[in-house]
Design an enzyme around this catalytic site. Structure first.
Site, short mmCIF file in Angstrom:
data_model
loop_
_atom_site.label_atom_id
_atom_site.label_comp_id
_atom_site.label_asym_id
_atom_site.label_seq_id
_atom_site.Cartn_x
_atom_site.Cartn_y
_atom_site.Cartn_z
N TYR A 56 27.13 6.21 4.85
CA TYR A 56 27.34 6.18 3.40
C TYR A 56 27.43 7.56 2.76
CZ TYR A 56 22.26 6.28 3.93
OH TYR A 56 20.98 6.57 4.33
N GLU B 90 26.36 0.86 -4.18
CA GLU B 90 26.22 0.50 -2.77
C GLU B 90 24.94 -0.30 -2.55
OE1 GLU B 90 26.01 4.22 -0.66
OE2 GLU B 90 27.88 4.96 -1.55
N CYS C 163 -20.07 -9.76 19.24
CA CYS C 163 -19.27 -10.90 18.77
C CYS C 163 -17.96 -10.94 19.56
CB CYS C 163 -18.98 -10.75 17.27
SG CYS C 163 -17.77 -11.94 16.65
N LYS D 155 15.68 -0.64 -7.38
CA LYS D 155 14.95 -1.50 -6.45
C LYS D 155 14.89 -2.94 -6.95
CE LYS D 155 13.42 1.40 -3.28
NZ LYS D 155 12.00 1.46 -3.05
N CYS E 50 -19.04 -16.36 16.39
CA CYS E 50 -20.21 -16.18 17.26
C CYS E 50 -21.48 -16.78 16.67
CB CYS E 50 -20.43 -14.71 17.58
SG CYS E 50 -21.01 -13.75 16.18
N LYS F 112 21.42 -0.92 -0.96
CA LYS F 112 20.45 0.00 -0.36
C LYS F 112 19.90 -0.63 0.90
CE LYS F 112 16.68 3.11 -1.40
NZ LYS F 112 15.86 2.86 -0.21
N CYS G 193 -19.52 -9.51 10.10
CA CYS G 193 -20.36 -10.03 11.17
C CYS G 193 -20.94 -8.82 11.86
CB CYS G 193 -19.51 -10.85 12.15
SG CYS G 193 -20.30 -11.07 13.75
N CYS H 237 -21.00 -16.25 11.21
CA CYS H 237 -19.69 -15.89 11.74
C CYS H 237 -19.05 -17.11 12.42
CB CYS H 237 -19.82 -14.75 12.74
SG CYS H 237 -18.30 -14.38 13.63
N ASP I 10 17.90 -1.35 4.30
CA ASP I 10 16.52 -1.12 4.66
C ASP I 10 16.41 -0.82 6.15
OD1 ASP I 10 13.94 -0.75 4.04
OD2 ASP I 10 13.44 -2.86 3.75
S1 IVH Z 1 22.14 8.07 -0.19
C1 IVH Z 1 21.29 12.05 -1.62
N1 IVH Z 1 22.90 5.58 0.13
O1 IVH Z 1 17.43 5.38 0.99
C2 IVH Z 1 21.37 10.63 -1.31
N2 IVH Z 1 20.71 6.20 0.83
O2 IVH Z 1 15.53 6.81 -0.80
C3 IVH Z 1 20.59 10.26 -0.12
N3 IVH Z 1 19.42 4.39 1.84
O3 IVH Z 1 16.75 8.18 3.01
C4 IVH Z 1 20.73 8.93 0.35
N4 IVH Z 1 20.98 2.84 1.66
O4 IVH Z 1 17.43 6.00 4.15
C5 IVH Z 1 21.91 6.48 0.29
N5 IVH Z 1 23.68 3.41 0.39
C6 IVH Z 1 22.72 4.30 0.55
C7 IVH Z 1 21.48 3.97 1.13
C8 IVH Z 1 20.49 4.95 1.26
C9 IVH Z 1 19.74 3.12 2.08
C10 IVH Z 1 18.12 5.01 2.16
C11 IVH Z 1 18.19 6.25 3.00
C12 IVH Z 1 17.52 7.33 2.21
C13 IVH Z 1 16.69 6.55 1.26
C14 IVH Z 1 16.49 7.37 0.01
#
Ligand code: IVH
Length: 670
Positions: free
Chosen positions: A230, A115, A435, A318, A415, A117, A430, A412, A119
C-alpha cells in the site's frame, strides 16, 4: 546435453510442477510425492537453471524455499523510516482532521485515497534493479528484523518487478505493505495446532506475525501467509505525483494491491467509504480494523509533513470494537499458575466479527457484582484486537427470573483448599502450593510459546503427564523416558518421540525465555528480558538481593521481593537443581535477548576511551537502540567522548540529554 529450446521447455515444466507440489506440501499439507522425488525435481531444475539462466529465474521455485534456519534475525535499518498513523475514533475526529489539513495546506477541498486498514504486520520490501533483495519487519520504524528468506516463501509476493511497456522499473524502491493471514486458513491452522496440543494463536495477526518471525523459513513456508502492498519509501528512477498513481504502478508491477482501495473526492466521500467498509467487514476473508485515509497528491503530502512519528497527511479511522449478544450458560473458575481464581463465562458460541467465541473473562467477583452478571443472562460481549472477549453488560429485559446468582465458593474447585482474598487485591486465590490445577497451569506456562516453546506440550499433555504422576514440576520433563509416555493416551510411538525431541531441543533456551518460563510472580516477558540483559546468567540472578534488583530502573520493590522470595524457597531451589542436573543450559547472547535501549536513539561525539565507534554502535544496536549520525528531535542521548564536535552544541541548544562515556557504560550495565 539438452539443446537450448528443450531446456527452456523442461525448465518451464519443472517450475509449474514444483509450484504445484509446493502448494500441496506447504499450504495444503497434502503432499503427492515423496520428499526424495521432490528433491530430485528440484535438483534437476537447479542444474538446468545453472546452465540456462533466464528472465524468470528470480521467481523460480528454486529461489523461494530451501534456505537453512537462522540462529537469529539480523537487524535491518530501513533506508526511509516507517512511520505510524494517527488514529480517529469518530466521524467528528475525521472531520477535524480534514479541516486541520485543509487549513494548513490552504485548500477548500482535499482529495484522498481511502484504504482498508489491514490487521497484519507491516513490512518493507527492497527491490534493486527490479529484483527483490531484502525484506524486513517494521520494528521500531527505524530498525526492523531482516526476514528476507521468510518473505520469499509468500507465493503472492513478486520476487521480481514485472516489466511492462510505458512503466519503467525503478533502479531502487522500498515497497511497503502488510503481511496477513486470511480468517479461514487461520481457523484451520489453529484447529491443527489444537489437535497437536500446540498453543493456538489468539488472532490472525498474531498468527501472521508468529509465522513471519520463524527462524526456519520452511516453517514459514507452511503457513498460509498473504501480502498486500500500500505504499513506498525511497524510490530512484521513476517519479510519481500522486498516491493513486503509486498504487496503480504497484499493481501493474505485479504486487498484490487491495481491490477495495478507492479514490475519494472529499472527506464526505471518505466517511461514506468508512461506513461501507464497516458494513462489509464481517464478510471479508481477512481481518481489518478500520480504514486509512491518505492525501492523494504527493505535493500536498510534502507540504503537510510529519508530526513526531506520524505523517500529518494520513489518518487511521478505527472501527468500534466488535460486539455480539449471547447466552451465559455457566460461570466457571479458572485456576491460574499463581493460584488466582478467574471467573469465566461459558457462553452459547457466537461469531464476533467472524471469529467464534464461547468464553469471556469476568475478571473477578467485584466485576460480576458491579455488572450484576448471572448464569442464564443474555450478555453483550466485546472483542477488541488481542484482548480476551469481555462481558460489557447484560440485558435485563431478557431476564425471566430463572437466572442464578454466582457466588464465589469458599474452597478451590480443583483441590478443595481454602480460598483467600488478600487485602488490597481484587482476586481470590487458592493458596495451596500443591494445588494440581496450579501445577498443571505452571507446567503449561513453562512449555508455552513465549517461554520454553516446547511443541506438543500444551494444556492436554501437561495435565496428562501430571495426572499420570510422571511429572510434578517442569524440571521432571527432562527426565521423562519413552517407555513412560507409551502408556499414555494418544502417545503413540511417534508422538512420544516427537515430544521427547521437543523437550530435548528446549535444553538451550535463551536466558530471558527461561527466566520467564519459571513463572515468578510479577516477572513477565519484558521484565525477564531486562533481568537477562543485566545479570547475564542464572547464577548471577539467583545471587541478587533486593538492592541489586531495585538498582535496575525498571524493577520496583514488589518485583524485587518476589524474585528474591522465589529463589529463597526450598522447593524452587530443588527444582533449579534438577534443571541443572538435566543439563539445561540457558544461553545468553546480547544480540537476541536485550531490549533495555529499545527505541532509544544515540549520537556519539568525540572519541571514546573504552571502545571504537563501530563497537559502540554494535553495542547500542545489540541492546535494542540505534545510532544516529546527527542530532535530531528524536535523539535520546548524546554521548560525549574527548574532543566532542559541533553535535554537542546542537544537543545543548535542543535540550537533549548529554551523558559522558562513563554514564553511557553505566546505562548499559557495564
Ligand atoms: S500506511 C505513513 N496503509 O497500520 C503511513 N498502513 O498504524 C504508514 N496498516 O504500521 C502506513 N493497513 O501496519 C498504511 N492501508 C494501509 C494500512 C496500514 C494497515 C498498518 C501498518 C502500519 C500501521 C500504522
Amino acid at each position: 546435453m539438452m539443446d537450448k529450446d528443450s531446456a527452456a521447455k523442461r525448465i518451464h515444466e519443472l517450475r509449474t510442477v514444483l509450484e504445484h507440489h509446493n502448494r500441496r506440501y506447504y499450504q495444503q499439507d497434502a503432499p503427492e510425492i515423496s520428499d526424495a522425488e521432490y528433491d530430485q525435481l528440484m535438483r534437476e531444475l537447479q542444474d538446468l537453471e545453472a546452465v540456462y539462466p533466464d528472465d524468470d529465474l528470480a521467481s523460480s521455485p528454486t529461489q523461494r524455499v530451501g534456505s537453512a534456519p537462522l540462529s537469529r534475525f539480523a537487524p535491518f535499518s530501513h533506508p526511509q523510516a516507517m512511520l505510524s498513523l494517527a488514529n480517529a475514533f469518530s466521524s467528528q475526529e475525521i472531520l477535524d482532521f480534514d479541516s486541520r489539513i485543509r487549513r494548513l495546506a490552504n485548500q477548500d477541498r482535499m482529495d484522498y485515497v481511502a484504504e482498508p486498514k489491514l490487521d497484519g504486520l507491516a513490512v518493507n520490501l527492497i527491490y534493486e534493479g527490479g529484483f527483490f533483495r531484502h525484506g524486513a519487519t517494521r520494528g521500531d520504524g527505524f530498525t526492523g528484523e531482516d526476514v528476507t528468506q521468510n518473505l520469499k516463501t509468500i507465493s503472492s509476493m513478486p520476487l521480481r518487478i514485472k516489466q511492462i511497456e510505458s512503466l519503467v522499473v525503478p533502479e531502487f524502491i522500498e515497497v511497503r505493505g502488510e503481511v496477513y493471514m486470511e480468517k479461514k486458513p487461520f481457523a484451520k491452522l489453529n484447529r491443527r495446532r489444537e489437535e497437536n496440543d500446540e498453543e493456538p494463536f489468539a488472532n490472525p495477526r498474531n498468527a501472521a506475525a508468529g509465522s513471519l518471525r520463524q527462524l526456519d523459513p520452511k516453517v514459514t513456508a507452511r503457513r498460509p501467509l498473504n501480502i498486500f502492498l500500500y505504499g513506498i519509501g525511497t524510490v530512484r528512477g521513476i517519479h510519481f505525483t500522486s498516491h493513486w498513481e503509486i498504487l496503480q504502478a504497484l499493481a501493474q508491477w505485479g504486487f498484490p494491491v487491495n481491490p477495495l482501495i478507492c479514490q475519494a473526492e472529499d472527506i464526505t466521500a471518505c466517511i461514506d467509504y468508512f461506513g461501507h467498509i464497516h458494513s462489509i467487514r464481517p464478510g471479508l476473508p481477512y481481518e481489518i480494523d478500520g480504514v486509512v485515509l491518505k492525501v492523494n497528491k504527493l505535493s500536498g503530502q510534502e507540504t503537510l509533513g510529519n508530526v513526531s512519528r506520524s505523517p500529518r497527511w494520513a489518518l487511521a479511522c478505527k472501527f468500534p470494537p466488535e460486539q455480539a449478544t449471547t447466552l451465559i450458560r455457566d460461570i466457571l473458575l479458572q485456576v491460574g499458575r499463581t493460584g488466582t481464581l478467574t471467573p469465566v463465562a461459558i457462553m452459547e458460541p457466537v461469531s464476533v466479527g467472524g471469529v467464534m467465541v464461547s468464553r469471556a473473562t469476568l475478571h473477578n467477583e467485584d466485576e460480576i457484582i458491579k455488572k450484576d452478571i448471572r448464569i442464564g443472562d443474555t450478555a453483550v460481549i466485546q472483542r477488541a484486537g488481542d484482548v480476551i472477549p469481555e462481558v460489557i453488560k447484560i440485558m435485563e429485559a431478557k431476564r425471566n427470573g430463572q437466572e442464578k446468582i454466582f457466588r464465589m465458593p469458599s474452597r478451590c474447585p480443583e483441590c478443595g483448599s481454602e480460598i483467600v482474598r488478600l487485602q488490597g487485591e481484587a482476586a481470590h486465590r487458592c493458596i495451596n502450593l500443591s494445588c494440581p490445577a496450579q501445577i498443571k497451569e505452571h507446567i503449561r506456562h513453562f512449555a508455552s510459546r513465549g517461554a520454553m516453546d516446547i511443541e506438543g506440550l500444551g494444556e492436554k499433555v501437561s495435565a496428562q503427564l501430571f495426572d499420570a504422576k510422571l511429572i510434578n514440576d517442569p524440571a521432571d520433563l527432562y527426565f521423562l523416558k519413552k517407555e513412560q509416555l507409551l502408556g499414555l493416551d494418544r502417545q503413540a510411538n511417534k508422538s512420544a518421540e516427537k515430544l521427547l525431541d521437543a523437550i530435548e531441543r528446549s535444553k538451550t533456551p535463551p536466558l530471558d525465555k527461561f527466566i520467564f518460563a519459571l513463572g515468578i510472580r510479577h516477572v513477565g516477558e519484558q521484565t525477564a528480558k531486562i533481568l537477562a540483559g543485566h545479570f547475564g546468567s542464572m547464577e548471577n540472578l539467583m545471587k541478587a538481593n533486593t538492592d541489586d534488583l531495585t538498582a535496575l530502573n525498571e524493577i520496583g520493590p514488589e518485583i524485587a521481593q518476589s524474585i528474591v522470595e522465589f529463589f529463597a524457597e526450598d522447593k524452587n531451589r530443588k527444582v533449579m537443581g534438577k534443571f541443572h542436573l538435566a543439563g539445561l543450559s540457558p544461553q545468553f547472547h546480547n544480540q537476541v535477548t536485550d531490549t533495555i535501549l529499545k527505541g532509544k536513539a544515540f549520537v556519539f561525539t568525540g572519541s571514546l576511551e573504552s571502545m571504537g565507534r563501530n563497537d559502540a554502535k554494535a553495542l547500542v544496536e545489540s541492546l535494542g537502540g540505534f545510532v544516529q549520525s546527527s542530532v535530531t528531535g528524536r535523539t535520546s542521548y548524546v554521548v560525549t567522548g574527548s574532543e566532542p564536535g559541533s553535535k554537542l552544541d546542537k544537543a545543548r541548544r535542543e535540550g537533549i540529554t548529554i551523558i559522558s562515556e562513563k554514564d553511557f557504560l553505566k546505562l548499559i550495565g557495564r
